[in-house]
Design an enzyme around this catalytic site. Sequence first.
Site, PDB file in Angstrom:
ATOM      1  N   THR A  19      82.039   7.468  54.091  1.00  0.00           N
ATOM      2  CA  THR A  19      82.448   8.565  53.212  1.00  0.00           C
ATOM      3  C   THR A  19      83.436   8.100  52.154  1.00  0.00           C
ATOM      4  O   THR A  19      83.513   8.668  51.064  1.00  0.00           O
ATOM      5  CB  THR A  19      83.063   9.690  54.072  1.00  0.00           C
ATOM      6  OG1 THR A  19      82.034  10.187  54.927  1.00  0.00           O
ATOM      7  CG2 THR A  19      83.603  10.835  53.257  1.00  0.00           C
ATOM      8  N   SER A  66      78.122   5.141  58.634  1.00  0.00           N
ATOM      9  CA  SER A  66      78.388   4.257  59.785  1.00  0.00           C
ATOM     10  C   SER A  66      77.556   4.619  61.014  1.00  0.00           C
ATOM     11  O   SER A  66      77.466   3.829  61.947  1.00  0.00           O
ATOM     12  CB  SER A  66      79.880   4.216  60.116  1.00  0.00           C
ATOM     13  OG  SER A  66      80.314   5.415  60.687  1.00  0.00           O
ATOM     14  N   THR A 100      83.936   6.684  59.028  1.00  0.00           N
ATOM     15  CA  THR A 100      84.897   7.013  60.091  1.00  0.00           C
ATOM     16  C   THR A 100      84.223   7.293  61.431  1.00  0.00           C
ATOM     17  O   THR A 100      84.866   7.191  62.475  1.00  0.00           O
ATOM     18  CB  THR A 100      85.756   8.232  59.707  1.00  0.00           C
ATOM     19  OG1 THR A 100      84.900   9.363  59.517  1.00  0.00           O
ATOM     20  CG2 THR A 100      86.575   7.966  58.468  1.00  0.00           C
TER      21      THR A 100
END
Length: 337
Positions: A19, A66, A100
């Site tokens: 992000t 991710s 994250t």
Amino acid sequence: MVDQPASPPQLLLLATGGTIAGRSANSTSLNAYTAGAMTGSELLQELPQLQEVAQIQLAQLTNLDSADLQFQHWIQLVKRIRECFAVSPELAGVVITHGTNTMEETAWLLELLIDDPRPVVLVGAMRPATALSADGPLNLFQAVQVAGSSQARGHGVLVVMDGQIHGARAVTKVATQGVGAFQSPDFGPLGWVDDSGVHLPVATGSRSVPFATLALPLQWPEVAILYGCVDPSLAMVSALFNAGVKGLVWTGTGAGQLSAGERDAIKTWPGVLPLMLRSSRCGSGPVHPSELQDELGLLPAGTLNPQKARILLLLVLIAGMERDELSTLLASIAINA
Ligand code: ASP
């Protein structure tokens, strides 16, 4: 005021997406956006303030959300960091921009594999780069501050988010939104970073890196995670055993409790059992030995959360270690660390 050595430290920035490199159609879209839509080079261009604090060499490893990272990306990351540390004594540290959602997994993997006092710092953002009050630029600036600071040496792999510095061992994402989404349950953050500098008040202990010299193969063993609940589906257990998974993490209820049905499925399985760890779905607190479950061959994962217990199992299996060796390793890294 930001700490500035005479000549800014040299850092390697490895960009992987997330992000922090996300773009949305408008500045108020916080959830509908594309992760990994900007390159590391674009992130650097938008942050000229970094030129005052570090000389940055950039490598774009991939540009993904991710959740889509694969073992091949971890292999590349480990190889790149090991090589750079080996051949570049002038390098002060490494910063990794990362989504994250799985940042804590990559951080823990590197903690177990990279043996060097120089800081490796992972950083991401909870809001896309195009958002009002995007948190990425300040997070990246602060990650660079930490990676370039002598105070961070010897603290292992770190995660810098929202001005806090977390250790790879304990850090976890605890919220789906909001910029303060990272915590280190049971341990707390190691320190913080702001415009007065990097603050790491706790002295570094001796750091053990159990897989410092481990060579990573292209093919990794299959290690699964099961999630405990009332009346769990035993079909999942036999499906995994039948599939021949090599490792299994049980996310037990409470302090790593399995149901009688699950224990029975293990006890009556006629084939070879995978290497198994018991963790907890609670989010904090240790999982200790328990006679009932230990006799089935399950080892308690201490304070490692299920996703980190899985990484430990992966590396243990790659290293060809047996259950007794895993047990010894757990005693040093999972309960007390
Ligand atoms: N979807 C994102 C990821 O790559 C979430 C984030 O980076 O905050 O993990």
